[in-house]
Design an enzyme around this catalytic site. Structure first.
Site, PDB file in Angstrom:
ATOM      1  N   ASP A 117       0.869  -1.173   0.000  1.00 38.41           N
ATOM      2  CA  ASP A 117       0.000   0.000   0.000  1.00 38.41           C
ATOM      3  C   ASP A 117       0.916   1.236   0.000  1.00 38.41           C
ATOM      4  O   ASP A 117       1.374   1.681  -1.052  1.00 38.41           O
ATOM      5  CB  ASP A 117      -0.837  -0.127   1.280  1.00 38.41           C
ATOM      6  CG  ASP A 117      -2.094   0.706   1.272  1.00 38.41           C
ATOM      7  OD1 ASP A 117      -2.130   1.707   0.558  1.00 38.41           O
ATOM      8  OD2 ASP A 117      -3.034   0.375   1.996  1.00 38.41           O
ATOM      9  N   PHE A 166     -10.848   0.143  -0.763  1.00 39.91           N
ATOM     10  CA  PHE A 166     -10.606  -0.655   0.442  1.00 39.91           C
ATOM     11  C   PHE A 166     -10.964  -2.109   0.147  1.00 39.91           C
ATOM     12  O   PHE A 166     -12.125  -2.443  -0.064  1.00 39.91           O
ATOM     13  CB  PHE A 166     -11.421  -0.140   1.629  1.00 39.91           C
ATOM     14  CG  PHE A 166     -10.904  -0.705   2.915  1.00 39.91           C
ATOM     15  CD1 PHE A 166      -9.922  -0.039   3.627  1.00 39.91           C
ATOM     16  CD2 PHE A 166     -11.346  -1.948   3.374  1.00 39.91           C
ATOM     17  CE1 PHE A 166      -9.405  -0.595   4.790  1.00 39.91           C
ATOM     18  CE2 PHE A 166     -10.832  -2.504   4.528  1.00 39.91           C
ATOM     19  CZ  PHE A 166      -9.848  -1.826   5.242  1.00 39.91           C
TER      20      PHE A 166
HETATM   21  C1  PRP Z   1      -1.222  -4.731   5.824  1.00 38.99           C
HETATM   22  C2  PRP Z   1      -0.604  -5.712   4.833  1.00 38.99           C
HETATM   23  C3  PRP Z   1       0.830  -5.294   4.758  1.00 38.99           C
HETATM   24  C4  PRP Z   1       0.785  -3.810   5.063  1.00 38.99           C
HETATM   25  C5  PRP Z   1       0.913  -3.059   3.782  1.00 38.99           C
HETATM   26  O1  PRP Z   1      -1.077  -5.222   7.111  1.00 38.99           O
HETATM   27  O2  PRP Z   1      -0.744  -7.041   5.280  1.00 38.99           O
HETATM   28  O3  PRP Z   1       1.629  -5.962   5.711  1.00 38.99           O
HETATM   29  O4  PRP Z   1      -0.495  -3.529   5.650  1.00 38.99           O
HETATM   30  O5  PRP Z   1       0.737  -1.697   4.002  1.00 38.99           O
HETATM   31  P1  PRP Z   1       1.864  -0.622   3.686  1.00 38.99           P
HETATM   32  O6  PRP Z   1       2.374  -0.880   2.303  1.00 38.99           O
HETATM   33  O7  PRP Z   1       1.121   0.677   3.796  1.00 38.99           O
HETATM   34  O8  PRP Z   1       2.954  -0.733   4.701  1.00 38.99           O
HETATM   35  P2  PRP Z   1      -1.940  -4.702   8.342  1.00 38.99           P
HETATM   36  O9  PRP Z   1      -1.165  -3.650   9.068  1.00 38.99           O
HETATM   37  O10 PRP Z   1      -3.305  -4.307   7.874  1.00 38.99           O
HETATM   38  O11 PRP Z   1      -2.014  -5.970   9.294  1.00 38.99           O
HETATM   39  P3  PRP Z   1      -2.575  -7.432   9.009  1.00 38.99           P
HETATM   40  O12 PRP Z   1      -1.746  -8.023   7.898  1.00 38.99           O
HETATM   41  O13 PRP Z   1      -2.393  -8.140  10.290  1.00 38.99           O
HETATM   42  O14 PRP Z   1      -4.030  -7.296   8.607  1.00 38.99           O
END
Ligand code: PRP
Length: 189
Positions: A117, A166
């Site tokens: 992201d 989302f």
């Molecule tokens: C999400 C996804 C990635 C990260 C990507 O994890 O699994 O690890 O966000 O986002 P970024 O590119 O903005 O860093 P999340 O924090 O939602 O936790 P989860 O995997 O436990 O749902």
């Protein structure tokens, strides 16, 4: 209910629809792309043991399917990473909450992410794991949302590039729900 392994009758399919999620990428398209990525990564790395490092929690379903698509010798490791997405803005701080169980020095490693992201997590993890001297370090993300990028990072292998919506399902959550959807969907309240 029978536990006869030769039984051919199946239970009715599970229901997922609660009116909030619209399919963006179907279960069939996800499966086909994961199979293709597994073959692509295996062809690139050749016949070596691959240490897959799943980033919890979001990657757990993708990881489960990808390791089977890779074939050959595969080790499975997981990293717990704290979410900095508590609010709607990221703080840019990534914290390891659960480390790898085994050293990866000299291993051909593959970081397995569900989504890139802002890119902050992948960028941090790449530096963090590179410091452990793997023989090679590649990255794969099922989903890429380039519209939200804050750091210039891109996974070596990407399943689907998606718009800034989302998304939930296939491991991705909203408030810990929806991870069990077998497809990628767009959530609307
Ligand atoms: C999400 C996804 C990635 C990260 C990507 O994890 O699994 O690890 O966000 O986002 P970024 O590119 O903005 O860093 P999340 O924090 O939602 O936790 P989860 O995997 O436990 O749902």
């Amino acid at each position: 209910m029978s536990d006869d392994p030769t039984a051919t009758t199946s239970p009715p399919p599970p229901r997922y629809d609660d009116g909030h999620v619209q399919v963006l990428i179907s279960q069939e398209r996800v499966a086909a792309r994961v199979a293709a990525m597994g073959a692509e990564i295996r062809a690139e790395l050749g016949d070596v043991p691959i240490t897959c490092i799943g980033v919890l929690k979001g990657s757990f379903i993708f990881m489960a399917d990808l390791v089977r698509a890779l074939g050959g010798q595969v080790r499975c490791e997981f990293l717990g990473v704290s979410s900095y997405h508590g609010g709607t803005r990221s703080t840019g701080v990534v914290r390891i909450t659960e480390d790898l169980r085994h050293p990866i020095e000299g291993h051909h490693c593959l970081i397995v992410e569900d989504i890139v992201d802002t890119g902050l997590t992948l960028d941090y993890l790449h530096h963090f794991l590179a410091g452990r001297k793997p023989a090679s370090l590649r990255t794969v993300a099922l989903l890429d949302k380039p519209g939200r990028r804050e750091v210039d990072v891109k996974a070596d292998h990407v399943g689907f590039t998606i718009p800034d919506e989302f998304v939930v399902g296939y491991g991705l959550d909203l408030g810990e729900l929806y991870r069990n959807l077998p497809f990628i969907g767009v959530y609307s309240p």
